[in-house]
Design an enzyme around this catalytic site. Sequence first.
Site, short mmCIF file in Angstrom:
data_model
loop_
_atom_site.label_atom_id
_atom_site.label_comp_id
_atom_site.label_asym_id
_atom_site.label_seq_id
_atom_site.Cartn_x
_atom_site.Cartn_y
_atom_site.Cartn_z
N GLU B 29 -1.40 -5.60 -6.71
CA GLU B 29 -0.52 -6.19 -5.70
C GLU B 29 -1.35 -6.69 -4.52
O GLU B 29 -2.22 -5.97 -4.02
CB GLU B 29 0.49 -5.13 -5.22
CG GLU B 29 1.43 -4.69 -6.34
CD GLU B 29 2.08 -3.33 -6.09
OE1 GLU B 29 1.98 -2.80 -4.97
OE2 GLU B 29 2.68 -2.79 -7.05
N GLU B 63 4.53 -1.28 -10.55
CA GLU B 63 3.39 -0.43 -10.94
C GLU B 63 3.37 -0.13 -12.43
O GLU B 63 2.30 0.01 -13.03
CB GLU B 63 3.40 0.88 -10.13
CG GLU B 63 2.91 0.72 -8.69
CD GLU B 63 3.97 0.15 -7.75
OE1 GLU B 63 5.16 0.12 -8.14
OE2 GLU B 63 3.61 -0.26 -6.63
N GLN B 85 -2.05 0.02 -4.51
CA GLN B 85 -2.27 0.00 -3.07
C GLN B 85 -2.54 1.38 -2.48
O GLN B 85 -3.35 1.52 -1.57
CB GLN B 85 -1.08 -0.64 -2.38
CG GLN B 85 -0.96 -2.12 -2.70
CD GLN B 85 -0.12 -2.84 -1.69
OE1 GLN B 85 0.78 -2.24 -1.10
NE2 GLN B 85 -0.37 -4.11 -1.49
N ASP B 88 -0.61 7.32 -4.11
CA ASP B 88 0.73 7.89 -4.28
C ASP B 88 1.56 7.09 -5.29
O ASP B 88 2.46 7.62 -5.94
CB ASP B 88 1.45 7.89 -2.93
CG ASP B 88 0.59 8.47 -1.82
OD1 ASP B 88 0.88 9.58 -1.37
OD2 ASP B 88 -0.39 7.80 -1.40
N PHE B 89 1.25 5.80 -5.40
CA PHE B 89 2.04 4.95 -6.30
C PHE B 89 1.65 5.14 -7.77
O PHE B 89 2.31 4.59 -8.66
CB PHE B 89 1.90 3.46 -5.93
CG PHE B 89 2.17 3.13 -4.48
CD1 PHE B 89 2.77 4.05 -3.63
CD2 PHE B 89 1.82 1.89 -3.97
CE1 PHE B 89 3.01 3.76 -2.30
CE2 PHE B 89 2.05 1.58 -2.63
CZ PHE B 89 2.64 2.51 -1.79
N HIS B 131 2.06 8.21 1.58
CA HIS B 131 0.88 7.33 1.57
C HIS B 131 -0.35 8.15 1.95
O HIS B 131 -1.19 7.70 2.70
CB HIS B 131 1.05 6.15 2.55
CG HIS B 131 2.09 5.17 2.15
ND1 HIS B 131 3.43 5.47 2.13
CD2 HIS B 131 2.00 3.88 1.73
CE1 HIS B 131 4.11 4.39 1.74
NE2 HIS B 131 3.27 3.43 1.49
#
Lengths: 325, 339
Positions: B29, B63, B85, B88-89, B131
């Site tokens: 992204e 994701e 990014q 956490d994702f 984050h």
Amino acid sequence: MTKEANKLNKHQQMYELMVLIRRYEETISSLFLEGELPGTIHQYQGQEACAVGMLFDLRKDDYMTSTHRPAGHALAKGVSVESCLAEMFAKTTGCCKGKGGSMHLGDISCGAVPAIAIVGGGIPVAVGIGLSCKMRRTDTVVVCFFGDGAANEGAFHEALNGAALWNLPVIFACENNLYAASTCIRQAMKSESIAQRASAYGIPGEVVDGNDVLAVNRAALKAIERARGNEGPSLLELETYRIVGHSRSDPCGYRTREEEKAWREKDPILRMEKYLLEHGGANPEDLEKIQKNVEKRIEHALQEARSAPEPQAEDALQDVYYGGE
Amino acid sequence: MATMTIAEALRQAIREEMHRDARVFCLGEDIGVEGGFGGAFTVTLGLAEEFGHERILDTPVSEILIAGAAVGAAISGMRPIADVQYGDFLFCMMDQLVNQAAKMTYMSGGTVKVPMVMRSPVGASTRGAQHAQSPEGFFTHVPGLKVVCPSTAYDAKGLLKSAVRDDNPVLVFEHKLLYGSKGARSEKTALNPVGEVPDEEYLIPFGKAAVRREGKDITLVATLLMVYRALQAAEILEGEGLSIEVIDPRTLVPFDYDTVWESVRKTSRLMIVEEDNRRCGWGAEIAARASEEIIYYLDAPIRRIAAYDVPIPFAPVMENYVVPSVKRIVEEARKLVEA
């Protein structure tokens, strides 16, 4: 393989492949009930026209991704009966050396990605393969199988959007057999069709009679041509029915006997037989010959699988990393 | 020899690998958007201009697609470097990483390879609980994945290049406060170490720890930002007559037990500092292995210092309390030698 081994015409070869898948699955079912096979089974009887119609015209270097119900897809993509059966017996000669099992049949050397048994999990993977086909400047394509259940996974949405955005050579083949395990599609989505979701991603979508191998093949050819011609992905919804239970012990209490009877009358193999006899220039003896030939192939594969070596327990520790840690 | 930040070293590694091998490409992204940031922390800045948007592929906020497309591309002849990014994702793409990427080689009986890299920024940096995580431990648990944690520019370049050339899925965890990202993407509380990077090509093999500081009283194992906190603590403790050996394993899978055990045989004391939550973290595994393999060399119980078992809070005063600080490392080290 079938295609080179005899002089049958295309329609007869398609019939042969459907019979092979049916007899393979029936053989597995008996072996399983007799307690000869470990594990579980998710069988394909009734859906043969989907695999054969979609995959018959693919090249060996084209790719295919599959699901927890992979036998029909694997056989139709050219994975050998011997290596599939041996895998079911958990033997070292199996297509996954006994490390995969019934839900992971595949053989990358013929473009059959080892089947992905997480519902919807294979759809983004197919998009990545399509991306790779395009980036490597090949004209190879990917057929991505999944069921009606997977169409409600987030992965489906992300993958179709991505394939559409990047104009990738992916044919999304949704086998809608009306039930995600025991849950009827009407209890799982409000949309009238899965194919209509294609419009949300800006790609063509079509509902196809998934029990008519010729109809499936016509739709597949159109979608394959689009994909090869760099015109992007398509979504085909193949309406079909598994005439057996979801998995090893499923008495199908969630559906009526009347419904099952109605679908049995639409059995794709019986329909193809009728077509071949009425319009395909075949006589009953021809079909019988095909059936006998299939029996022989299965019998041979069965003998090989039974006599193949068992893996060693410690083999479990190999192949975690490609080329070792 | 050039001096550069970790973000610059990572960028140089990507650039060199993309020049070397046409199969290497990036996807993620905001990585190549014109007028954008070059990924959340500027690592891919300028690469789209150099390699084009096909090889620096911007993705939707998807994701599952990013990881799944990386898996698919990897098993069919490409060598993707995927970018997320914030670490956490990664949880949005767990099926693809854990069920697909990690198991494809094994399930296929060793016939399918998955040469993909998954890069992600980790660490607490006053952004609140979603984050901030350091999820390395989730992935060290999964057979089939490799886990890499570069803490210097030299390591970042050499390890990322090795990751790209590896035939297995490699997760590369990068710390937000170590990148040295510039401009609008700079971090207020960052350390941003710069380091020397050779001009000539080099690779750093996985499973080889770096001894960041030699010492004889305590062996201290730490990764990423915690390496720097450990080094600061060691400096303070030296003034008190305590000599700390700081070891940066550089890769958690594979893990260089030999180097750590050799140090423990010398110091007889082991401390592990990690930024992740303490419960069942990778530090727990090291401690357990130590108890099995070298317990008779130990003069004191093993000390694990990690984030307390709470989500990462926003308020700086709370965040600084939860994540291991230099002060906490110093205090724990004192207790360890008194024990």
